[in-house]
Design a protein around this motif. Structure first.
Motif, PDB file in Angstrom:
ATOM      1  N   PRO A 419      14.868   4.495  27.365  1.00 42.51           N
ATOM      2  CA  PRO A 419      14.189   4.577  28.844  1.00 42.51           C
ATOM      3  C   PRO A 419      14.459   3.174  29.639  1.00 42.51           C
ATOM      4  N   GLY A 422      17.767   3.402  30.748  1.00 43.92           N
ATOM      5  CA  GLY A 422      18.036   4.459  31.806  1.00 43.92           C
ATOM      6  C   GLY A 422      17.625   4.165  33.061  1.00 43.92           C
ATOM      7  N   ALA A 423      16.436   3.379  33.355  1.00 44.94           N
ATOM      8  CA  ALA A 423      15.912   3.085  34.285  1.00 44.94           C
ATOM      9  C   ALA A 423      16.890   2.306  35.277  1.00 44.94           C
ATOM     10  N   ARG A 424      17.404   1.231  34.655  1.00 43.18           N
ATOM     11  CA  ARG A 424      18.321   0.168  35.232  1.00 43.18           C
ATOM     12  C   ARG A 424      19.659   0.942  35.621  1.00 43.18           C
ATOM     13  N   LEU A 425      20.044   2.173  35.092  1.00 44.82           N
ATOM     14  CA  LEU A 425      21.300   2.896  35.348  1.00 44.82           C
ATOM     15  C   LEU A 425      21.129   3.853  36.515  1.00 44.82           C
ATOM     16  N   LYS A 426      19.997   4.198  36.733  1.00 44.46           N
ATOM     17  CA  LYS A 426      19.703   5.143  37.920  1.00 44.46           C
ATOM     18  C   LYS A 426      20.420   5.256  38.980  1.00 44.46           C
ATOM     19  N   VAL A 427      20.632   4.043  39.678  1.00 42.54           N
ATOM     20  CA  VAL A 427      21.405   4.026  40.824  1.00 42.54           C
ATOM     21  C   VAL A 427      22.650   4.137  40.436  1.00 42.54           C
ATOM     22  N   ALA A 429      24.152   5.717  38.383  1.00 44.21           N
ATOM     23  CA  ALA A 429      24.650   7.064  38.133  1.00 44.21           C
ATOM     24  C   ALA A 429      24.700   7.880  39.285  1.00 44.21           C
ATOM     25  N   VAL A 430      23.745   7.559  40.470  1.00 43.46           N
ATOM     26  CA  VAL A 430      23.809   8.266  41.645  1.00 43.46           C
ATOM     27  C   VAL A 430      24.961   7.892  42.252  1.00 43.46           C
ATOM     28  N   TRP A 459      31.493   4.206  37.908  1.00 38.30           N
ATOM     29  CA  TRP A 459      30.553   3.948  37.046  1.00 38.30           C
ATOM     30  C   TRP A 459      30.458   2.556  36.401  1.00 38.30           C
ATOM     31  N   THR A 463      27.925  -0.255  37.650  1.00 39.42           N
ATOM     32  CA  THR A 463      27.109  -1.226  36.728  1.00 39.42           C
ATOM     33  C   THR A 463      27.291  -2.477  36.519  1.00 39.42           C
TER      34      THR A 463
END
Length: 666
Positions: A419, A422-427, A429-430, A459, A463
């Motif tokens: 989690p 995932g929170a770090r990678l939201k931006v 991913a968008v 990506w 990242t």
């Protein structure tokens, strides 16, 4: 007289290589410091005599000494001086001398910059490199002598292969060989560590810079070769999955895995056995590449040798080196230990998964390269494994690895939380999803290959930017000033950031050029106009031009857009009378957004020519990405922490050297 000096120097270098590869190991084993301490002087004398041999051959080319068979075979009195010097590696014998020279240079560097290593380990390291040198020097002296005399001497030479008469060939082979041969140092470190029985953080810390230097050179060498093929061969391609191209690409893939594995071993004392295996594999694939090019089993613009006896020699050497290394690995590796443990979700796990992907990708390239050769050798007929196989299999394997590249650096060591990642990678991913739809929409055509490629490119890039932003944020409390904050981040981090950004740029370039390139094969008479998109290519005719050792028909093409001149291109069709060969010299108008590429085919009736015109969008991004990768490697090497560690190890090694001398004397 000069060629005899060069030949005799090679023989002396061979003798010193035997001394370097045997006596120091005997000295360490039998505790005889007098024998052990000959390692450094023997290595330096070997390099000295190899350098004399190389200069002797260089001088023979410079003065057009056509009494030397190799000079007469690959040079000509009319050849420009730049290409005369580059002709040294324009054939089999000279390119092998270049290989040996690079090996001697790497060995010399080890004797200079490895002073801080413990005495016993350094002796073993230099001795292993001596053993590698023995095989290659024997190969040159006994099967590939570049100083063989031609009696009577030729009146003039047969000229250098016209394909190699290009500035790119002055730089591409030496830089590529520096990378190829550089992995011998990582190999020697691994073998010395296995002999020493110590695979620890210190070993990884010492191996890592040498491996990075080799990887940087190999990256640049492959990039230079790709660029050369793009403009010189006249096909408009930058990578053909040629077997010899693959031979350089496989050690690059394994070397990339090795760099990351060494980082884990250094920071977490993990992956030790795996790292040693990668060190052996990277150099083994370099040797395999040598076998493919020098054995005569391949027909390629890169392959020089046609004598099967040379192939047998290299194959036997390959078996001895790789077989011996793997036997030593099987014997000593179980005693090393597995190192620190880590959770399934952790940076170590993701780096390991990425390593496996890189090795699997190298395996797929190895299979596609070697399978046709094995089938032919077994009498099962000739088959061809071409780009469709490599494009499908290699891309399918590498895609998950590129996705993991974005996850790994953002995960914590030892144990991470999905989690949190995932929170770090939201931006990221968008950004990646939006870009994968927006870019094809702007380019005017959407396909699955383009969508996936653009997604992975953005990506990896996004990242990397998020990783940099997190690093700045974590330091903001202690260093609120942004400029000071950025200055305080270690160069090794910037190296990783730039290299990963380079991979993103590279992927974007590959995706867009393969997805949107256009090509036309035309018959054009004077004043004919070819329309491609919104560009008009007008054929103005040809003129005869005389070069230093060729005659050329040079075409003129004016490129316009909405009535305004964009570029003027001058492709050529060159005739080299000495070899009686005709070569196509394409002309390119490079650009950040697209390249305009024109090459002349064959002359037709009534002054017409067959013409090939390409529009190559974003193709320059491929080499820009490779340059960024190499720049990232240089940044990592410049990190002052390595120098600080080296000084610390140097101080500690003095006690080790004293203990070693006492052990020798006991």
């Amino acid at each position: 007289m000069i060629p005899e000096i060069g030949h005799f120097s090679l023989i002396l270098a061979f003798c010193f290589a035997i001394v370097q590869g045997t006596l120091p190991l005997i000295g360490v084993w039998q505790h005889k410091p007098m024998l052990a301490n000959v390692a450094v002087p023997a290595a330096r004398l070997q390099f000295l005599f190899i350098a004399i041999a190389f200069i002797s051959l260089d001088y023979s080319f410079y003065v057009d000494d056509f009494s030397v068979l190799y000079v007469a075979s690959t040079s000509n009195s009319q050849l420009p001086i730049m290409y005369k010097l580059a002709a040294i590696w324009g054939g089999h014998e000279g390119s092998m001398l270049l290989w040996v020279s690079m090996l001697g240079l790497w060995t010399m560097a080890v004797t200079i910059y490895a002073e801080a290593l413990p005495q016993t380990f350094k002796i073993r390291l230099i001795a292993v490199m001596g053993m590698v040198s023995i095989g290659f020097l024997a190969f040159v002296i006994f099967t590939s002598n570049p100083f063989e005399r031609l009696i009577p001497a030729a009146l003039d030479g047969r000229d250098l292969n016209p394909l190699l008469q290009d500035p790119g060939m002055v730089f591409h082979p030496p830089v590529l060989y520096m990378g190829y041969v550089g992995f011998s140092v990582a190999f020697a470190f691994a073998i010395a560590a296995l002999l020493d029985g110590k695979l620890d953080i210190t070993w990884a810390r010492w191996t890592r810079p040498w491996t990075t230097v080799a990887w940087v050179f190999l990256t640049l060498g492959i990039a230079f070769g790709s660029k050369w093929a793009y403009y010189e061969l006249g096909w408009g391609g930058w990578w053909f999955w040629d077997a010899v191209e693959n031979a350089s690409f496989m050690p690059w893939l394994v070397g990339t895995a090795l760099i990351h594995s060494l980082a884990v071993t250094e920071k977490r004392d993990a992956f030790k056995v795996w790292t040693v295996l990668l060190s052996i594999s990277a150099f083994s694939l370099s040797l395999l590449g040598t076998f493919l090019v020098r054995s005569g089993v391949l027909t390629s613009v890169h392959a020089f040798a046609t004598d099967p006896r040379r192939g047998v020699f290299i194959l036997l050497y390959l078996v001895v080196v790789i077989g011996g290394a793997l036997l030593l690995f099987a014997w000593r590796a179980p005693k090393v230990g597995l190192g620190e443990k880590f959770d399934v979700v952790s940076r170590e796990s993701m780096l390991l998964a990425n390593n496996v992907v890189l090795v699997a990708a190298a395996g797929s390239v190895l299979l596609g390269t070697m399978y046709p050769l094995l089938m032919d050798a077994l009498g099962a007929g000739k088959i061809s494994v071409g780009p469709p196989y490599f494009d499908a299999v290699f891309v399918a394997i590498m895609a998950p690895g590129l996705f993991l590249m974005g996850l790994g650096p953002l995960a914590k060591w030892k144990k991470a939380s999905l989690p949190e990642i995932g929170a770090r990678l939201k931006v990221a991913a968008v950004i990646s999803v939006i870009s994968s739809v927006l870019v094809p929409f702007i380019m005017g055509k959407m396909s699955l290959m383009v969508v996936v490629g653009v997604f992975l490119a953005f990506w990896v890039g996004s990242t990397s930017l998020i990783l940099l932003a997190n690093r700045v944020k974590s330091r903001s409390a202690a260093t609120p000033n942004l400029v000071d904050n950025l200055k305080g981040i270690p160069l090794a981090f910037y190296g990783m950031f730039i290299a990963h950004l380079g991979i993103g740029v590279f992927i974007l370039g590959v995706t867009l050029v393969k997805g949107y390139e256009s090509e036309q094969d035309l018959r054009m008479e004077i004043n004919d106009v070819a329309k491609i998109g919104n560009l008009n290519f007008t054929f103005e005719g040809t003129q005869t031009i005389k070069g230093p050792n060729y005659e050329s028909q040079q075409g003129t093409f004016t490129v316009t857009k909405n009535g305004k001149a964009v570029a003027v291109l001058h492709p050529e069709k060159r005739f080299y009378p000495v070899q009686g060969s005709v070569m196509t010299e394409a002309d390119i108008s490079p650009g950040v957004i697209k390249d305009l590429y024109v090459s002349l085919g064959e002359p037709l009736e009534k002054g017409a020519w067959s013409v090939r015109i390409y529009i190559k969008p974003f193709v320059q991004w491929i080499w820009a990405g490779a340059i960024l990768m190499a720049l990232g490697g240089f940044c990592a090497l410049a990190d002052k922490r390595y120098r600080a560690r080296n000084k610390k190890l140097s101080q500690g090694s003095k006690e080790g050297e004293q203990e070693a001398h006492e052990a020798f004397a006991s």
